[in-house]
Design an enzyme around this catalytic site. Sequence first.
Site, PDB file in Angstrom:
ATOM      1  N   HIS A 150      20.514 -44.997 -21.846  1.00 51.37           N
ATOM      2  CA  HIS A 150      20.199 -46.163 -22.689  1.00 51.37           C
ATOM      3  C   HIS A 150      19.715 -47.340 -21.841  1.00 51.37           C
ATOM      4  CE1 HIS A 150      21.405 -44.900 -26.659  1.00 51.37           C
ATOM      5  NE2 HIS A 150      22.595 -44.508 -26.240  1.00 51.37           N
ATOM      6  N   THR A 172      25.662 -40.085 -31.763  1.00 54.32           N
ATOM      7  CA  THR A 172      26.812 -39.462 -31.100  1.00 54.32           C
ATOM      8  C   THR A 172      27.880 -38.939 -32.068  1.00 54.32           C
ATOM      9  OG1 THR A 172      26.450 -40.805 -29.161  1.00 54.32           O
ATOM     10  CG2 THR A 172      28.663 -39.890 -29.430  1.00 54.32           C
ATOM     11  N   HIS A 217      22.821 -35.019 -28.361  1.00 52.19           N
ATOM     12  CA  HIS A 217      21.437 -35.440 -28.633  1.00 52.19           C
ATOM     13  C   HIS A 217      20.715 -35.624 -27.312  1.00 52.19           C
ATOM     14  CE1 HIS A 217      22.813 -39.320 -27.271  1.00 52.19           C
ATOM     15  NE2 HIS A 217      23.813 -39.238 -28.133  1.00 52.19           N
ATOM     16  N   HIS A 257      18.173 -42.888 -29.029  1.00 49.78           N
ATOM     17  CA  HIS A 257      18.192 -41.633 -29.795  1.00 49.78           C
ATOM     18  C   HIS A 257      18.642 -41.996 -31.187  1.00 49.78           C
ATOM     19  CE1 HIS A 257      22.606 -41.696 -29.434  1.00 49.78           C
ATOM     20  NE2 HIS A 257      22.379 -42.203 -28.238  1.00 49.78           N
ATOM     21  N   ASP A 298      27.427 -36.341 -22.968  1.00 52.45           N
ATOM     22  CA  ASP A 298      26.739 -37.151 -23.982  1.00 52.45           C
ATOM     23  C   ASP A 298      25.296 -37.463 -23.564  1.00 52.45           C
ATOM     24  OD1 ASP A 298      25.912 -39.210 -25.800  1.00 52.45           O
ATOM     25  OD2 ASP A 298      28.016 -39.671 -26.182  1.00 52.45           O
TER      26      ASP A 298
HETATM   27 ZN   LIG Z   1      25.757 -39.572 -27.749  1.00 51.30          ZN
END
Ligand SMILES: [Zn+2]
Length: 463
Positions: free
Chosen positions: A195, A72, A239, A339, A36
Amino acid sequence: MSLNCYSGVLAVCVMIFSSTFSFQQDQPTVLLLSFDGFRWDYIYKVPTPNFHYVMKNGVHVKQVTNVFITKTYPNHYTMVTGLYAESHGIVANEMYDPVLNKTFSLNSKNIYNSKFWEEACPIWVTNQMEGHKSGAAMWPGTDVKIHGVFPTHYMFYNESVSFEDRVAKLIDWFTSDEPINFGLLYWEQPDAMGHILGPEDPRMGAIISEVDDKLGYLVSELKKAQLWDRLNIIITSDHGMTQSSSERVIELDQYVARELYTMVDHSPVVAILPKEGKLDEVYEALVNAHPNMTVYKKEEIPNRLHYKHNSKIQPILVMAEKGWEILQNKSDQLLLGNHGYDNILPEMHPLFLAHGPAFRKNITKEAVSLTDLYPLLCHLLSVNPLPNNGSFSNVEDMLIGELPGDAHPICCEQAPYAYFVGVLLGSTLVVVFLLVFIKHLTYSQLPNMQVQHSEISQPLLQG
Ligand SMILES: [Zn+2]
């Protein structure tokens, strides 16, 4: 030689034959892996020997255009359906469905409401309808019953389950007596730390190195299980990530009263549901409010985003410019990396690597769309694709045997050689076995025949 020995030889012959035959009959297998938030260029930030090992021996795509919004859930569902978010219906991580009058949120159980997922049919459902078996380790949506079906094997989402345990499950499923042909593996990093720190933070180097170690672990476990050379693996992500800052925050409270709307989805692309009769008032308040924020009425959302034709897309969409955040108030939580922005931005693009018997080696490809992954997966799994927004012709040059003049077959470069050696060896052993067995039978029957003759002749002689 005893009959037990013959049984042993026969068993070996049968094993060689059956293993040769099953090797040839081996169903094509595919593992789809998502790290991820793995931005396409993270592999150049710090040494990532395991990613580079896969690149060198497989296919590397430089730019993958994912789908808007670059979050996501929408992108993970795109990977397994080939559809834009407006078509598969998972339009955000946080949604409100006015038809169902229900909300969808990653923090609540309502993500298990099948209705949110059933505008599309993910590939594991199709794979199983065509008689195959699928296994999923934490991939978003795989613990939800969709069109009445779960993956053949799956794990309920639990972020505390280690990467190593997820890998162990998948290897069990791929090597069981009734093996899966399709596995899905999801890992939360580097998104989670991206993040918190932001992608430009030097500490992200260690996080990327850890993910590289995870890939190294997976490769070594697949090799131990003798799967690495047989499995087609696609390593990608949903992403990228871009740096935010407390200096680049847009406060909606400065422009419009909270009582006039509900904020359905959050920064950097905010889905706004105005209160009854307040659509124009909210829109007018926001449309020219801030130079780093673009405001669309639903019907004005640019066609290129493919993000309009779905009842779960809210009447107003507010989009931040790259690196900007939209909060109601500065006191709300600010993430240092985020994102979700326009999918035209390279910072939003994910990594894409592929390796396995079906893929060419040491190939770099300029660009694909994430929607193209679905027809590629269907091709690899030999299942019929459902209507989708991807294009197989965009990805076929990754595959062995798919280019004019390319002599290699699609599957298994080593297969024909191994197959014929196996057949030759197996046939020779069977012939040798039969000759020895017949010879043994002949010799072992001779004394019996003599005894029988003598038994028969005995009375005559006596007589
Ligand atoms: Zn994600």
